[in-house]
Design a protein around this motif. Structure first.
Motif, mmCIF file in Angstrom:
data_model
loop_
_atom_site.group_PDB
_atom_site.id
_atom_site.type_symbol
_atom_site.label_atom_id
_atom_site.label_comp_id
_atom_site.label_asym_id
_atom_site.label_seq_id
_atom_site.Cartn_x
_atom_site.Cartn_y
_atom_site.Cartn_z
ATOM 1 N N GLU A 195 0.480 -1.150 0.280
ATOM 2 C CA GLU A 195 0.512 -0.300 -0.298
ATOM 3 C C GLU A 195 0.674 1.029 0.166
ATOM 4 O OE1 GLU A 195 -1.806 1.255 3.994
ATOM 5 O OE2 GLU A 195 -1.654 -1.277 3.734
ATOM 6 N N SER A 196 0.860 2.002 -0.047
ATOM 7 C CA SER A 196 1.546 3.371 -0.920
ATOM 8 C C SER A 196 0.694 4.514 0.052
ATOM 9 C CB SER A 196 1.436 3.627 -2.180
ATOM 10 O OG SER A 196 2.633 3.044 -2.651
ATOM 11 N N ASN A 197 1.138 5.723 -0.151
ATOM 12 C CA ASN A 197 0.664 7.516 0.157
ATOM 13 C C ASN A 197 0.696 7.767 -0.814
ATOM 14 O OD1 ASN A 197 1.562 7.947 3.393
ATOM 15 N ND2 ASN A 197 3.227 6.786 2.729
ATOM 16 N N ALA A 198 0.089 8.428 -1.109
ATOM 17 C CA ALA A 198 -0.643 8.730 -2.865
ATOM 18 C C ALA A 198 -2.011 9.741 -3.175
ATOM 19 C CB ALA A 198 -1.098 7.776 -3.446
ATOM 20 N N GLY A 199 -1.791 10.587 -4.120
ATOM 21 C CA GLY A 199 -3.392 11.951 -3.862
ATOM 22 C C GLY A 199 -3.371 12.019 -4.981
ATOM 23 N N GLY A 200 -4.726 13.043 -5.250
ATOM 24 C CA GLY A 200 -4.885 13.583 -6.414
ATOM 25 C C GLY A 200 -6.407 14.361 -6.097
ATOM 26 N N HIS A 201 -6.264 15.295 -7.330
ATOM 27 C CA HIS A 201 -7.063 16.308 -7.266
ATOM 28 C C HIS A 201 -7.363 16.555 -8.331
ATOM 29 C CE1 HIS A 201 -5.452 17.585 -3.629
ATOM 30 N NE2 HIS A 201 -4.173 17.274 -4.364
ATOM 31 N N LEU A 202 -8.846 16.340 -8.771
ATOM 32 C CA LEU A 202 -10.091 17.087 -9.821
ATOM 33 C C LEU A 202 -10.232 18.336 -9.864
ATOM 34 C CD1 LEU A 202 -11.736 13.518 -10.894
ATOM 35 C CD2 LEU A 202 -9.063 14.664 -11.491
ATOM 36 N N LEU A 203 -10.627 19.566 -10.524
ATOM 37 C CA LEU A 203 -12.265 19.745 -11.343
ATOM 38 C C LEU A 203 -12.066 20.100 -12.113
ATOM 39 C CD1 LEU A 203 -12.088 23.074 -10.739
ATOM 40 C CD2 LEU A 203 -10.353 23.971 -11.951
ATOM 41 N N LEU A 204 -14.005 20.114 -11.235
ATOM 42 C CA LEU A 204 -14.857 19.255 -12.190
ATOM 43 C C LEU A 204 -15.853 20.454 -12.979
ATOM 44 C CD1 LEU A 204 -15.576 16.211 -10.159
ATOM 45 C CD2 LEU A 204 -14.057 16.599 -12.368
ATOM 46 N N THR A 205 -16.414 20.788 -13.654
ATOM 47 C CA THR A 205 -17.361 21.799 -13.727
ATOM 48 C C THR A 205 -18.248 21.158 -14.552
ATOM 49 O OG1 THR A 205 -15.954 22.213 -16.131
ATOM 50 C CG2 THR A 205 -14.868 23.205 -13.962
ATOM 51 N N ASN A 206 -19.218 22.493 -15.243
ATOM 52 C CA ASN A 206 -19.747 21.918 -16.583
ATOM 53 C C ASN A 206 -19.055 22.430 -17.482
ATOM 54 O OD1 ASN A 206 -22.303 20.406 -15.261
ATOM 55 N ND2 ASN A 206 -23.284 23.243 -14.168
ATOM 56 N N ASP A 207 -18.616 23.194 -17.981
ATOM 57 C CA ASP A 207 -18.058 23.386 -18.855
ATOM 58 C C ASP A 207 -17.413 22.400 -19.508
ATOM 59 O OD1 ASP A 207 -17.285 25.430 -20.801
ATOM 60 O OD2 ASP A 207 -15.924 26.854 -19.823
ATOM 61 N N SER A 208 -17.442 22.153 -20.746
ATOM 62 C CA SER A 208 -16.548 20.991 -21.735
ATOM 63 C C SER A 208 -15.631 21.769 -22.491
ATOM 64 C CB SER A 208 -17.763 20.718 -22.746
ATOM 65 O OG SER A 208 -17.637 21.880 -23.992
ATOM 66 N N LYS A 209 -16.119 23.163 -22.341
ATOM 67 C CA LYS A 209 -14.211 23.568 -23.620
ATOM 68 C C LYS A 209 -12.981 23.492 -22.526
ATOM 69 C CE LYS A 209 -13.121 28.246 -24.637
ATOM 70 N NZ LYS A 209 -13.296 29.935 -24.665
ATOM 71 N N ASN A 210 -11.917 22.908 -23.168
ATOM 72 C CA ASN A 210 -10.771 22.804 -22.708
ATOM 73 C C ASN A 210 -10.590 21.501 -21.536
ATOM 74 O OD1 ASN A 210 -9.582 24.824 -24.526
ATOM 75 N ND2 ASN A 210 -9.965 26.393 -23.199
ATOM 76 N N ALA A 211 -11.514 20.815 -21.895
ATOM 77 C CA ALA A 211 -11.465 19.863 -20.909
ATOM 78 C C ALA A 211 -10.826 18.571 -20.983
ATOM 79 C CB ALA A 211 -13.580 19.248 -20.619
ATOM 80 N N LYS A 212 -10.111 17.987 -20.025
ATOM 81 C CA LYS A 212 -9.382 17.036 -20.343
ATOM 82 C C LYS A 212 -10.289 15.867 -20.736
ATOM 83 C CE LYS A 212 -6.384 19.499 -18.593
ATOM 84 N NZ LYS A 212 -4.677 20.164 -20.069
ATOM 85 N N CYS A 213 -11.535 15.482 -20.303
ATOM 86 C CA CYS A 213 -12.305 14.186 -19.621
ATOM 87 C C CYS A 213 -13.903 14.651 -19.725
ATOM 88 C CB CYS A 213 -11.542 13.107 -19.168
ATOM 89 S SG CYS A 213 -11.270 12.807 -18.015
ATOM 90 N N ALA A 214 -14.504 13.631 -19.931
ATOM 91 C CA ALA A 214 -16.001 13.977 -19.688
ATOM 92 C C ALA A 214 -16.142 12.274 -18.302
ATOM 93 C CB ALA A 214 -16.966 14.056 -20.632
ATOM 94 N N ILE A 215 -16.741 12.682 -17.536
ATOM 95 C CA ILE A 215 -17.612 11.749 -16.493
ATOM 96 C C ILE A 215 -18.774 11.913 -17.354
ATOM 97 C CG2 ILE A 215 -17.788 11.532 -14.212
ATOM 98 C CD1 ILE A 215 -15.526 12.704 -13.613
ATOM 99 N N THR A 216 -18.592 10.537 -17.617
ATOM 100 C CA THR A 216 -20.485 10.195 -18.351
ATOM 101 C C THR A 216 -21.089 9.150 -17.871
ATOM 102 O OG1 THR A 216 -19.511 8.903 -19.742
ATOM 103 C CG2 THR A 216 -19.426 10.594 -20.312
ATOM 104 N N ASP A 217 -20.390 8.160 -16.915
ATOM 105 C CA ASP A 217 -21.541 7.766 -15.657
ATOM 106 C C ASP A 217 -20.513 7.290 -13.821
ATOM 107 O OD1 ASP A 217 -22.429 4.904 -14.364
ATOM 108 O OD2 ASP A 217 -23.209 4.890 -16.477
ATOM 109 N N VAL A 218 -21.353 7.970 -13.217
ATOM 110 C CA VAL A 218 -21.212 7.304 -11.417
ATOM 111 C C VAL A 218 -22.160 6.321 -11.237
ATOM 112 C CG1 VAL A 218 -20.781 8.354 -10.024
ATOM 113 C CG2 VAL A 218 -19.756 9.328 -11.601
#
Length: 338
Positions: A208-231
């Motif tokens: 197991e490891s120490n690790a982390g991450g951050h996402l900035l989520l919006t409704n704006d598709s302009k210049n987006a890295k990807c879309a989240i389409t199912d949760v």
């Protein structure tokens, strides 16, 4: 309706050490450690460092790097929300609890509960409350990054990160905020190992490891890295008296098959192999990050999403990130190329 990943940042272990937990029980595990960038302009103030875990320090640097990259203004940050999933809140169990066994082994304390309780409190470090406060990471991130709108801390297993993404999804669709940061920080080590191995049962090749991450989520598709389409997640209620792993990810997969599946949840190589075989029954292309990083706890999902973004291409346009928490609760998040 999709939501979009506007930016992301992460920090991953760079060195791995084998830790002997018990010579008597012959238990050991591999621990992934962070190498902190203490020269970063975003590194926490010295006065705060003594009450921060290393993963908290890394989170503070990483999220400010993300903010700098996407260029949000102070006003936009102040109106943004922050949803945090926080792993084990004790970094070094021996640091806090090394004196406790001597208190219980002292014969003079056996019949005097008042004296015993006094000695326990007396042996606790003065800053232990601040260092182990469950929502301290969220508070520090909000303070350093200037995010002070609707902030919330979720639980300490990987399903909490799914709930954070799910809550962000709902909040964006309801228009509660225009920008939402979802952050995950996993604190691996002796306390985490003892907690998780007691729940799952110890197996060799535990990692197991120490690790982390951050996402900035919006409704704006302009210049987006990807879309989240199912949760999606199952509604399993954990059975605390059972260590049986029930793999039901198939129930969560959408009808349209993805081009790639990334799975996580195992803490040992044997379980990882079983997960891989199960997933390969239902998907043509399956990978896991366990072999490289081990289990990253609350960071499994976000690190999986960030890794998946880097794999999107003309031939890989839909990727599923499937996870199982330590109590067997399964979740799935699908991302698609914009």
């Amino acid at each position: 309706m999709a939501i979009y990943v506007k930016g992301y940042s992460s920090y991953l272990p760079e060195s791995f050490e084998e830790e002997l937990m018990s010579a008597v029980e012959k238990t050991k595990y591999t621990l992934g450690q962070l190498e902190l960038d203490k020269d970063s302009e975003f590194f926490p103030q010295r006065s705060d460092q003594k009450i921060m875990r290393n993963d908290t320090k890394a989170s503070i640097v990483a999220i400010q790097e993300l903010i700098q990259e996407v260029g949000l203004s102070k006003q936009e940050l102040s109106a943004a929300s922050l949803f945090v999933s926080n792993g084990a809140f004790v970094e070094s169990a021996e640091k806090y609890f090394k004196k406790i066994p001597t208190i219980f082994s002292d014969p003079s304390n056996e019949s005097n509960s008042e004296k015993k309780n006094y000695e326990i409190y007396r042996s606790s470090p003065p800053l232990v409350a601040l260092e182990t406060l469950h929502n301290s990471m969220m508070s520090f991130i909000g303070q350093y990054a200037g995010i002070n709108n609707h902030n919330f801390t979720f639980g300490n297993t990987s399903i909490s990160t799914f709930y954070a993404v799910q809550e962000a999804n709902l909040s964006l669709k309801k228009g509660i905020a225009e920008n939402i940061f979802v952050s995950a920080s996993n604190c691996a080590g002796s306390y985490s190992f003892l907690s998780n191995s007691a729940t799952l049962g110890y197996k060799e090749n535990w990692k197991e490891s120490n690790a982390g991450g951050h996402l900035l989520l919006t409704n704006d598709s302009k210049n987006a890295k990807c879309a989240i389409t199912d949760v999606n997640s199952n509604k399993k209620v954990p059975r605390l008296n059972s260590r049986l792993i029930e793999r039901n990810w198939l129930d969560l997969f959408p009808e349209v098959k993805s081009d790639l599946l990334i799975h996580s949840g195992a803490y040992d190589s044997e379980t990882t192999l079983s997960d891989q075989k199960y997933c390969e029954l239902h998907h043509d292309k399956v990978i896991t990050l366990f072999n490289e990083f081990g289990n990253m706890g609350t960071s499994n999902i976000l690190v999986g999403i960030i890794h998946a973004i880097g794999l999107l291409s003309d031939t890989i346009q839909i990727i599923d990130i499937a996870d199982r928490d330590v109590y067997g609760r399964e979740s799935l998040i699908r991302i698609e190329r914009c």
